[in-house]
Design a protein around this motif. Structure first.
Motif, PDB file in Angstrom:
ATOM      1  N   ARG A 122      38.262  -1.864 -65.482  1.00 31.95           N
ATOM      2  CA  ARG A 122      36.858  -2.557 -65.140  1.00 31.95           C
ATOM      3  C   ARG A 122      36.789  -2.909 -63.811  1.00 31.95           C
ATOM      4  NH1 ARG A 122      37.722  -4.738 -70.277  1.00 31.95           N
ATOM      5  NH2 ARG A 122      39.174  -6.316 -69.612  1.00 31.95           N
ATOM      6  N   ARG A 126      34.080  -1.716 -60.699  1.00 30.41           N
ATOM      7  CA  ARG A 126      33.420  -2.404 -59.893  1.00 30.41           C
ATOM      8  C   ARG A 126      33.874  -2.154 -58.385  1.00 30.41           C
ATOM      9  NH1 ARG A 126      33.686  -8.924 -59.438  1.00 30.41           N
ATOM     10  NH2 ARG A 126      31.489  -9.140 -58.496  1.00 30.41           N
ATOM     11  N   PHE A 129      31.889   0.598 -56.675  1.00 34.19           N
ATOM     12  CA  PHE A 129      30.618   0.296 -56.472  1.00 34.19           C
ATOM     13  C   PHE A 129      30.556  -0.484 -55.261  1.00 34.19           C
ATOM     14  CE2 PHE A 129      27.467  -3.443 -57.779  1.00 34.19           C
ATOM     15  CZ  PHE A 129      26.365  -2.787 -56.825  1.00 34.19           C
ATOM     16  N   PRO A 224      24.682  -6.938 -55.041  1.00 30.24           N
ATOM     17  CA  PRO A 224      23.904  -7.771 -55.787  1.00 30.24           C
ATOM     18  C   PRO A 224      24.433  -9.088 -56.301  1.00 30.24           C
ATOM     19  CG  PRO A 224      24.619  -5.848 -57.105  1.00 30.24           C
ATOM     20  CD  PRO A 224      25.037  -5.753 -55.696  1.00 30.24           C
ATOM     21  N   GLY A 225      23.781 -10.076 -56.603  1.00 36.14           N
ATOM     22  CA  GLY A 225      24.118 -11.316 -57.290  1.00 36.14           C
ATOM     23  C   GLY A 225      23.661 -11.483 -58.750  1.00 36.14           C
ATOM     24  N   LEU A 250      23.261   2.528 -64.002  1.00 37.51           N
ATOM     25  CA  LEU A 250      24.506   1.989 -63.338  1.00 37.51           C
ATOM     26  C   LEU A 250      24.869   0.530 -63.970  1.00 37.51           C
ATOM     27  CD1 LEU A 250      23.933   3.119 -59.688  1.00 37.51           C
ATOM     28  CD2 LEU A 250      25.675   3.959 -61.267  1.00 37.51           C
ATOM     29  N   VAL A 251      23.726  -0.282 -64.153  1.00 39.18           N
ATOM     30  CA  VAL A 251      24.451  -1.594 -64.562  1.00 39.18           C
ATOM     31  C   VAL A 251      24.905  -1.373 -65.897  1.00 39.18           C
ATOM     32  CG1 VAL A 251      22.870  -3.179 -63.125  1.00 39.18           C
ATOM     33  CG2 VAL A 251      22.040  -2.247 -65.627  1.00 39.18           C
ATOM     34  N   HIS A 254      28.310  -2.730 -67.093  1.00 40.95           N
ATOM     35  CA  HIS A 254      28.778  -4.070 -67.645  1.00 40.95           C
ATOM     36  C   HIS A 254      29.020  -3.805 -69.292  1.00 40.95           C
ATOM     37  CE1 HIS A 254      26.314  -5.878 -64.204  1.00 40.95           C
ATOM     38  NE2 HIS A 254      27.571  -5.541 -63.832  1.00 40.95           N
ATOM     39  N   SER A 257      32.250  -4.891 -69.620  1.00 43.28           N
ATOM     40  CA  SER A 257      32.865  -6.098 -68.530  1.00 43.28           C
ATOM     41  C   SER A 257      33.302  -7.353 -69.286  1.00 43.28           C
ATOM     42  CB  SER A 257      31.862  -6.085 -67.387  1.00 43.28           C
ATOM     43  OG  SER A 257      31.704  -7.520 -67.127  1.00 43.28           O
ATOM     44  N   ARG A 260      34.329 -13.535 -65.096  1.00 41.08           N
ATOM     45  CA  ARG A 260      35.078 -14.382 -64.842  1.00 41.08           C
ATOM     46  C   ARG A 260      34.782 -15.721 -63.948  1.00 41.08           C
ATOM     47  NH1 ARG A 260      39.694 -10.842 -63.212  1.00 41.08           N
ATOM     48  NH2 ARG A 260      37.607  -9.388 -63.268  1.00 41.08           N
ATOM     49  N   PHE A 261      33.701 -15.102 -63.209  1.00 40.84           N
ATOM     50  CA  PHE A 261      33.277 -15.955 -61.788  1.00 40.84           C
ATOM     51  C   PHE A 261      31.795 -16.823 -61.918  1.00 40.84           C
ATOM     52  CE2 PHE A 261      36.850 -13.953 -60.198  1.00 40.84           C
ATOM     53  CZ  PHE A 261      37.752 -15.054 -59.951  1.00 40.84           C
ATOM     54  N   VAL A 262      31.000 -16.014 -62.892  1.00 40.76           N
ATOM     55  CA  VAL A 262      29.512 -16.440 -62.989  1.00 40.76           C
ATOM     56  C   VAL A 262      29.460 -17.787 -63.620  1.00 40.76           C
ATOM     57  CG1 VAL A 262      27.318 -15.799 -63.751  1.00 40.76           C
ATOM     58  CG2 VAL A 262      28.833 -14.025 -63.023  1.00 40.76           C
ATOM     59  N   PHE A 298      24.234 -11.876 -68.097  1.00 42.19           N
ATOM     60  CA  PHE A 298      23.968 -12.251 -66.757  1.00 42.19           C
ATOM     61  C   PHE A 298      22.334 -12.114 -66.522  1.00 42.19           C
ATOM     62  CE2 PHE A 298      27.617  -9.419 -65.007  1.00 42.19           C
ATOM     63  CZ  PHE A 298      28.789 -10.225 -65.551  1.00 42.19           C
ATOM     64  N   SER A 300      20.672 -11.464 -64.039  1.00 46.19           N
ATOM     65  CA  SER A 300      20.035 -10.328 -63.610  1.00 46.19           C
ATOM     66  C   SER A 300      19.906  -9.063 -64.465  1.00 46.19           C
ATOM     67  CB  SER A 300      21.236  -9.664 -62.380  1.00 46.19           C
ATOM     68  OG  SER A 300      22.401  -9.822 -62.833  1.00 46.19           O
ATOM     69  N   TYR A 330      23.887   7.993 -66.061  1.00 38.94           N
ATOM     70  CA  TYR A 330      25.128   7.428 -65.194  1.00 38.94           C
ATOM     71  C   TYR A 330      25.905   8.100 -64.281  1.00 38.94           C
ATOM     72  CZ  TYR A 330      29.077   4.199 -63.859  1.00 38.94           C
ATOM     73  OH  TYR A 330      29.765   3.415 -63.138  1.00 38.94           O
TER      74      TYR A 330
HETATM   75  C1  HEM Z   1      21.895  -5.555 -60.769  1.00 41.49           C
HETATM   76  C2  HEM Z   1      22.964  -5.350 -59.909  1.00 41.49           C
HETATM   77  C3  HEM Z   1      24.530  -5.913 -60.393  1.00 41.49           C
HETATM   78  C4  HEM Z   1      24.867  -7.182 -60.420  1.00 41.49           C
HETATM   79  C5  HEM Z   1      23.873  -8.398 -60.191  1.00 41.49           C
HETATM   80  C6  HEM Z   1      26.386  -7.153 -60.966  1.00 41.49           C
HETATM   81  C7  HEM Z   1      26.860  -8.438 -60.907  1.00 41.49           C
HETATM   82  C8  HEM Z   1      28.026  -8.508 -61.445  1.00 41.49           C
HETATM   83  C9  HEM Z   1      28.838  -9.673 -61.954  1.00 41.49           C
HETATM   84  C10 HEM Z   1      28.416 -11.233 -61.428  1.00 41.49           C
HETATM   85  C11 HEM Z   1      29.986  -9.624 -62.224  1.00 41.49           C
HETATM   86  C12 HEM Z   1      31.133 -10.434 -62.824  1.00 41.49           C
HETATM   87  C13 HEM Z   1      32.188 -10.678 -61.960  1.00 41.49           C
HETATM   88  C14 HEM Z   1      32.948 -11.644 -62.497  1.00 41.49           C
HETATM   89  O1  HEM Z   1      32.720 -12.683 -62.719  1.00 41.49           O
HETATM   90  O2  HEM Z   1      34.550 -11.313 -62.840  1.00 41.49           O
HETATM   91  C15 HEM Z   1      30.108  -8.007 -62.529  1.00 41.49           C
HETATM   92  C16 HEM Z   1      31.096  -7.376 -63.403  1.00 41.49           C
HETATM   93  C17 HEM Z   1      31.041  -6.023 -63.238  1.00 41.49           C
HETATM   94  N1  HEM Z   1      30.255  -4.988 -62.642  1.00 41.49           N
HETATM   95 FE1  HEM Z   1      28.301  -5.580 -61.877  1.00 41.49          FE
HETATM   96  N2  HEM Z   1      26.577  -5.972 -60.978  1.00 41.49           N
HETATM   97  C18 HEM Z   1      25.773  -5.037 -60.738  1.00 41.49           C
HETATM   98  C19 HEM Z   1      25.857  -3.810 -60.762  1.00 41.49           C
HETATM   99  C20 HEM Z   1      26.997  -3.124 -61.136  1.00 41.49           C
HETATM  100  C21 HEM Z   1      27.130  -1.420 -60.664  1.00 41.49           C
HETATM  101  C22 HEM Z   1      26.151  -0.836 -60.333  1.00 41.49           C
HETATM  102  C23 HEM Z   1      28.253  -1.386 -61.319  1.00 41.49           C
HETATM  103  C24 HEM Z   1      29.290  -0.124 -61.407  1.00 41.49           C
HETATM  104  C25 HEM Z   1      28.632   1.097 -61.311  1.00 41.49           C
HETATM  105  C26 HEM Z   1      29.010  -2.515 -61.917  1.00 41.49           C
HETATM  106  C27 HEM Z   1      30.077  -2.685 -62.441  1.00 41.49           C
HETATM  107  C28 HEM Z   1      30.888  -3.814 -62.987  1.00 41.49           C
HETATM  108  C29 HEM Z   1      31.950  -3.955 -63.578  1.00 41.49           C
HETATM  109  C30 HEM Z   1      32.851  -2.750 -64.281  1.00 41.49           C
HETATM  110  C31 HEM Z   1      32.219  -5.283 -63.809  1.00 41.49           C
HETATM  111  C32 HEM Z   1      33.509  -5.934 -64.491  1.00 41.49           C
HETATM  112  C33 HEM Z   1      34.482  -6.234 -63.560  1.00 41.49           C
HETATM  113  C34 HEM Z   1      35.667  -6.980 -64.052  1.00 41.49           C
HETATM  114  O3  HEM Z   1      35.806  -7.157 -65.411  1.00 41.49           O
HETATM  115  O4  HEM Z   1      36.568  -7.218 -63.147  1.00 41.49           O
HETATM  116  N3  HEM Z   1      28.351  -3.553 -61.567  1.00 41.49           N
HETATM  117  N4  HEM Z   1      28.959  -7.590 -62.093  1.00 41.49           N
END
Ligand code: HEM
Length: 400
Positions: A122, A126, A129, A224-225, A250-251, A254, A257, A260-262, A298, A300, A330
């Motif tokens: 995961r 991320r 990205f 992004p946030g 793309l989103v 998640h 996913s 952990r930090f939100v 989220f 978002s 995707y």
């Molecule tokens: C609207 C856009 C996006 C927002 C606001 C966003 C936000 C976040 C946040 C806040 C997390 C959690 C981090 C944590 O607390 O550990 C997360 C995790 C993740 N995001 Fe996004 N993200 C976005 C777009 C994307 C895109 C475009 C991808 C990949 C192509 C992606 C892949 C991931 C993955 C795989 C995780 C899990 C990471 C982990 O478990 O370590 N995200 N994202």
């Protein structure tokens, strides 16, 4: 905004089937031309200035993917076995050979005993990205250049919180393989694509190598946030040449996913009922009013799921029929994302053949009873930790 945005965005999602399933026929051709009329995808990097006759076969292939004329995924290409050993003359003669060794090592580190993809996977997605996403049309520099690791953006930027372990792992892999001439930028994008395909049901995204590294920190503030509005997110991604429909595809990452930090009080809580599995339950869950206690959404994602510019695409990816269009969309969107800021696209080499095969025939949850208890129950550390590792959930005692 147009007067029929929902119909158009749903159409855009459907059109991604064309390249995932090229035999789909004339209706899709008609849809394609309508799509092109609505929204011609932008070219990027050196493809903006090169004439068709100047393109290498790989440059032409990437251009076709970016223009929605070819698939962004490839389930079948394969390397010839046996793979020559690292360091041999035969391996050095094929750019992709060393990547087969790397991809195999990555794959075995990214799956747990439940055959779900794990924390490292995961985070690798991320990280792919976050390395590439530091590029926009309005800023100078940035993109898929390895700087997330090489310039320590991982450690120095709050937006990369949670990526420190995967960045250390990338450093270790780079240390072991740099003697073979690989770049950190490619290592990061290879990691993302290996991770995606080892997640059950994930697409086998077409994978290119030859990016140039940079140790200069990229522009900040371009990621992004979790509390941003649809307006902000759509504008941010459009500035990266990523359309609203592609953003919705793309989103969907998640789907695997566990944040952990939100909300640190809920660290490890998944974003759908099937963490570690690349399925469309995520799209359902974000819109559901009866999600189980442990599913953490989220804001978002909620914002994007209801905005009139993106809700049509969102709905098109929901179950029961969303998996194929989502995987196709995707993969195409990720090829674009993985090449942001890359100005030698015409010189890259395609190495998709080194990726593990995709798991396409469904994925029955092996620990369904325990998963149900986990999802409905109060936080449980033992179960959360097993899930993070992609391991089978134990018969846990309910505690905190
Ligand atoms: C609207 C856009 C996006 C927002 C606001 C966003 C936000 C976040 C946040 C806040 C997390 C959690 C981090 C944590 O607390 O550990 C997360 C995790 C993740 N995001 Fe996004 N993200 C976005 C777009 C994307 C895109 C475009 C991808 C990949 C192509 C992606 C892949 C991931 C993955 C795989 C995780 C899990 C990471 C982990 O478990 O370590 N995200 N994202």
């Amino acid at each position: 905004m147009r007067s029929f945005p929902i119909a158009v965005t749903a159409l855009l999602a459907a059109v991604d089937l064309v390249s995932a399933y090229p035999g789909m026929g004339q209706q899709m051709d008609e849809l394609m031309s309508l799509k092109e009329r609505q929204n011609t995808p932008e070219l990027i990097g050196d493809l903006l200035t090169l004439a068709d006759e100047e393109l290498t076969p790989t440059g032409a292939a990437i251009k076709a993917i970016l223009l929605n004329q070819a698939a962004g995924q490839d389930a079948t290409s394969n390397v010839t076995l046996p793979v020559p050993p690292k360091g041999s003359a035969a391996c050095a003669a094929d750019t992709c050979c060393i990547w087969k060794h790397i991809a195999d090592e990555m794959a075995s580190a990214m799956v747990g005993s439940a055959l779900r993809c794990n924390n490292l996977a995961r985070a690798a997605i991320r990280l792919g990205f976050h390395d590439a996403g530091t590029w926009s049309k309005s800023t100078v520099g940035g993109g898929a250049d390895g700087s997330a690791v090489l310039a320590r953006e991982c450690e120095n930027r709050p937006s990369n919180n949670g990526l420190q372990n995967v960045c250390s792992q990338m450093r270790a892999w780079h240390q072991n393989y740099q003697v073979y001439g690989i770049s950190m930028a490619d290592l990061i994008q290879m990691g993302a694509n290996v991770a995606t395909v080892v997640c059950p049901l994930g697409p086998r995204v077409r994978t290119f190598v030859g990016r140039v590294d940079s140790s200069t920190p990229n522009p900040d503030g371009l990621l992004p946030g979790a509390f941003q509005s649809a307006d902000e997110l759509i504008a941010m991604f459009e500035d990266k040449t990523i359309s609203p429909a592609a953003l919705i595809a793309l989103v969907g990452a998640h789907s695997t996913s566990q944040q952990r930090f939100v909300d640190q009080g809920r660290a490890g809580d998944p974003q759908d009922r099937t963490p570690g599995v690349w399925d469309v339950n995520f799209y359902d869950e974000i819109k559901s009013t009866s999600s189980p206690a442990r599913v953490f959404k989220f804001q978002s994602d909620i914002n994007l799921s209801v905005d009139p510019r993106t809700s049509g695409t969102w709905n098109a990816f929901m179950s029961p029929n969303g998996q194929r269009p989502w995987n196709g969309a995707y993969a195409r969107a990720y090829v674009r994302l993985s090449l942001l800021g890359v100005n030698n696209i015409n010189d890259l080499t395609e190495c998709t053949k080194v990726l593990p095969p995709p798991i396409t025939d469904g994925f029955p949850i092996p620990d369904e009873v325990e998963m149900g208890r986990f999802l409905q129950g109060p936080r449980n550390r033992q179960a959360t930790d097993a899930l993070l590792e992609g391991d089978l959930l134990p018969e846990f005692v309910e505690n905190l």
